[in-house]
Design a protein around this motif. Structure first.
Motif, PDB file in Angstrom:
ATOM      1  N   ILE A 256       0.874  -1.180   0.000  1.00 64.37           N
ATOM      2  CA  ILE A 256       0.000   0.000   0.000  1.00 64.37           C
ATOM      3  C   ILE A 256       0.905   1.222   0.000  1.00 64.37           C
ATOM      4  N   VAL A 257       0.783   2.036  -1.025  1.00 65.35           N
ATOM      5  CA  VAL A 257       1.673   3.201  -1.134  1.00 65.35           C
ATOM      6  C   VAL A 257       0.867   4.475  -1.348  1.00 65.35           C
ATOM      7  N   GLY A 258       1.494   5.583  -0.979  1.00 64.87           N
ATOM      8  CA  GLY A 258       0.941   6.902  -1.289  1.00 64.87           C
ATOM      9  C   GLY A 258       1.782   7.531  -2.394  1.00 64.87           C
ATOM     10  N   VAL A 259       1.468   8.762  -2.731  1.00 61.47           N
ATOM     11  CA  VAL A 259       2.217   9.494  -3.760  1.00 61.47           C
ATOM     12  C   VAL A 259       2.667  10.816  -3.174  1.00 61.47           C
ATOM     13  N   GLY A 260       3.944  11.119  -3.327  1.00 58.84           N
ATOM     14  CA  GLY A 260       4.439  12.414  -2.858  1.00 58.84           C
ATOM     15  C   GLY A 260       4.039  13.535  -3.814  1.00 58.84           C
ATOM     16  N   MET A 261       4.167  14.758  -3.334  1.00 55.24           N
ATOM     17  CA  MET A 261       3.819  15.919  -4.167  1.00 55.24           C
ATOM     18  C   MET A 261       4.752  16.033  -5.376  1.00 55.24           C
ATOM     19  N   ASN A 262       5.915  15.368  -5.308  1.00 56.70           N
ATOM     20  CA  ASN A 262       6.841  15.362  -6.442  1.00 56.70           C
ATOM     21  C   ASN A 262       6.755  14.057  -7.237  1.00 56.70           C
ATOM     22  N   GLY A 263       5.735  13.251  -6.942  1.00 61.12           N
ATOM     23  CA  GLY A 263       5.566  11.995  -7.682  1.00 61.12           C
ATOM     24  C   GLY A 263       6.362  10.838  -7.114  1.00 61.12           C
ATOM     25  N   HIS A 264       6.923  11.001  -5.910  1.00 63.50           N
ATOM     26  CA  HIS A 264       7.693   9.872  -5.367  1.00 63.50           C
ATOM     27  C   HIS A 264       6.771   8.785  -4.813  1.00 63.50           C
ATOM     28  N   ILE A 265       7.364   7.599  -4.713  1.00 65.63           N
ATOM     29  CA  ILE A 265       6.737   6.470  -3.995  1.00 65.63           C
ATOM     30  C   ILE A 265       7.769   6.025  -2.976  1.00 65.63           C
ATOM     31  N   GLY A 266       7.361   5.859  -1.734  1.00 66.64           N
ATOM     32  CA  GLY A 266       8.360   5.658  -0.689  1.00 66.64           C
ATOM     33  C   GLY A 266       9.270   6.872  -0.750  1.00 66.64           C
ATOM     34  N   PHE A 267      10.582   6.626  -0.686  1.00 68.38           N
ATOM     35  CA  PHE A 267      11.515   7.739  -0.927  1.00 68.38           C
ATOM     36  C   PHE A 267      12.212   7.548  -2.263  1.00 68.38           C
ATOM     37  N   ASN A 268      11.510   6.964  -3.192  1.00 64.90           N
ATOM     38  CA  ASN A 268      12.030   6.861  -4.553  1.00 64.90           C
ATOM     39  C   ASN A 268      11.737   8.187  -5.249  1.00 64.90           C
ATOM     40  N   GLU A 269      12.751   9.033  -5.234  1.00 59.85           N
ATOM     41  CA  GLU A 269      12.604  10.412  -5.678  1.00 59.85           C
ATOM     42  C   GLU A 269      12.764  10.525  -7.199  1.00 59.85           C
ATOM     43  N   PRO A 270      12.316  11.640  -7.776  1.00 58.56           N
ATOM     44  CA  PRO A 270      12.490  11.815  -9.227  1.00 58.56           C
ATOM     45  C   PRO A 270      13.931  11.551  -9.665  1.00 58.56           C
ATOM     46  N   GLY A 271      14.077  10.782 -10.729  1.00 56.42           N
ATOM     47  CA  GLY A 271      15.402  10.433 -11.244  1.00 56.42           C
ATOM     48  C   GLY A 271      15.867   9.058 -10.803  1.00 56.42           C
ATOM     49  N   VAL A 272      15.119   8.420  -9.894  1.00 57.65           N
ATOM     50  CA  VAL A 272      15.512   7.106  -9.364  1.00 57.65           C
ATOM     51  C   VAL A 272      15.430   6.034 -10.462  1.00 57.65           C
ATOM     52  N   SER A 273      16.265   5.015 -10.323  1.00 60.30           N
ATOM     53  CA  SER A 273      16.149   3.893 -11.256  1.00 60.30           C
ATOM     54  C   SER A 273      14.934   3.041 -10.890  1.00 60.30           C
ATOM     55  N   PHE A 274      14.245   2.526 -11.902  1.00 62.60           N
ATOM     56  CA  PHE A 274      13.128   1.601 -11.659  1.00 62.60           C
ATOM     57  C   PHE A 274      13.651   0.215 -11.245  1.00 62.60           C
TER      58      PHE A 274
END
Ligand code: F6R
Length: 244
Positions: free
Chosen positions: A130-148
């Motif tokens: 169960i995940v939420g979405v950050g205001m910058n589109g993150h999931i967990g602390f997978n921030e923009p630019g993270v590898s999938f």
């Protein structure tokens, strides 16, 4: 990916809580991973109420925390540990050895990541995330630019995450790094529910669902998952062009 839009936050939370209960009933030794944060708060409260009323057994469930702020103690009310412990874990009959949360105070975050990855590898991955979405589109602390393709890793937090994250703390807190499960864990999870509510999430949800799938919008990865469901309330869905 399935998209479900509920009339309000309560009905979204009711439905998400039912998914957790259903899994625990059907697979009493499942592995579940829950995000912390404001979005799933009511879902977890309802889940605890229903599980308590129905005497549902969590003793063989493995529990995994999605992420943690580095340098923040479990006693700090802003920590993910504190949130999950007080909202979920202490109310249900989890077996303590089955609870796996990142230690934000560890002097060896790489070891924390290895421990988590080995545990999940041995369990065959997460059954329900169960995940939420950050205001910058993150999931967990997978921030923009993270590898999938990352598993657990240490993260330098995005400026927006460090500033939005202040809402969880009683006093101004320096937030620089986090430890998080990776998006590869999410891709490999049997089922993923991504929740978002409120008008403040409308724009990021539009980007996540209607712009290109990209590491710049990590939550867009849910669109590639064969068994994901995005659960929104009307406000979070209000900028979408299409609901199918
Ligand atoms: C928290 C987490 C974060 C939050 C996200 C949304 O464990 O992983 O990614 O899910 O920042 O936070 P809220 O729900 O507070 O809007």
């Amino acid at each position: 990916m399935k998209l479900s839009v509920y009339p309000n936050y309560r009905s979204l939370s009711e439905n998400a809580s039912d998914e957790i209960i259903r899994l625990v009933r059907n697979r009493p030794n499942a592995t579940i991973c829950l995000a912390s944060g404001d979005t799933p708060r009511l879902c977890y409260q309802l889940m605890v109420e229903k599980a308590t009323a129905a005497k549902i057994d969590f003793s063989a469930i493995s529990f995994v925390g999605l992420d943690e702020w580095v340098g923040i103690s479990p006693e700090n009310e802003g920590s993910c540990y504190f949130f999950l412990e007080n909202l979920v874990l202490r109310h249900l009959n989890f077996s303590r050895p089955n609870i796996h949360l990142f230690d934000g105070l560890s002097d060896d975050p790489a070891r924390e990541c290895r421990k988590m990855d080995e545990f999940l590898h041995d369990k065959g991955g997460v059954d329900l995330m169960i995940v939420g979405v950050g205001m910058n589109g993150h999931i967990g602390f997978n921030e923009p630019g993270v590898s999938f393709n990352n598993y657990s890793h240490l993260v330098e937090l995005d400026h927006m995450t460090a500033s939005v994250g202040q809402k969880y703390f009683k006093e101004a807190t320096i937030l620089k790094q986090g430890i998080t499960l990776g998006l590869k864990h999410l891709s490999e999870a049997t089922k993923v529910l991504m929740l978002a509510n409120g008008i403040k999430k409308a724009l990021v949800i539009k980007k996540v669902l209607e712009e290109e799938i990209s590491d710049q919008m990590p939550a867009s990865i849910v669109r590639t998952h064969p068994n994901s469901e995005v659960m929104l309330d009307e406000e979070a869905a209000s900028m979408l062009n299409s609901r199918t």
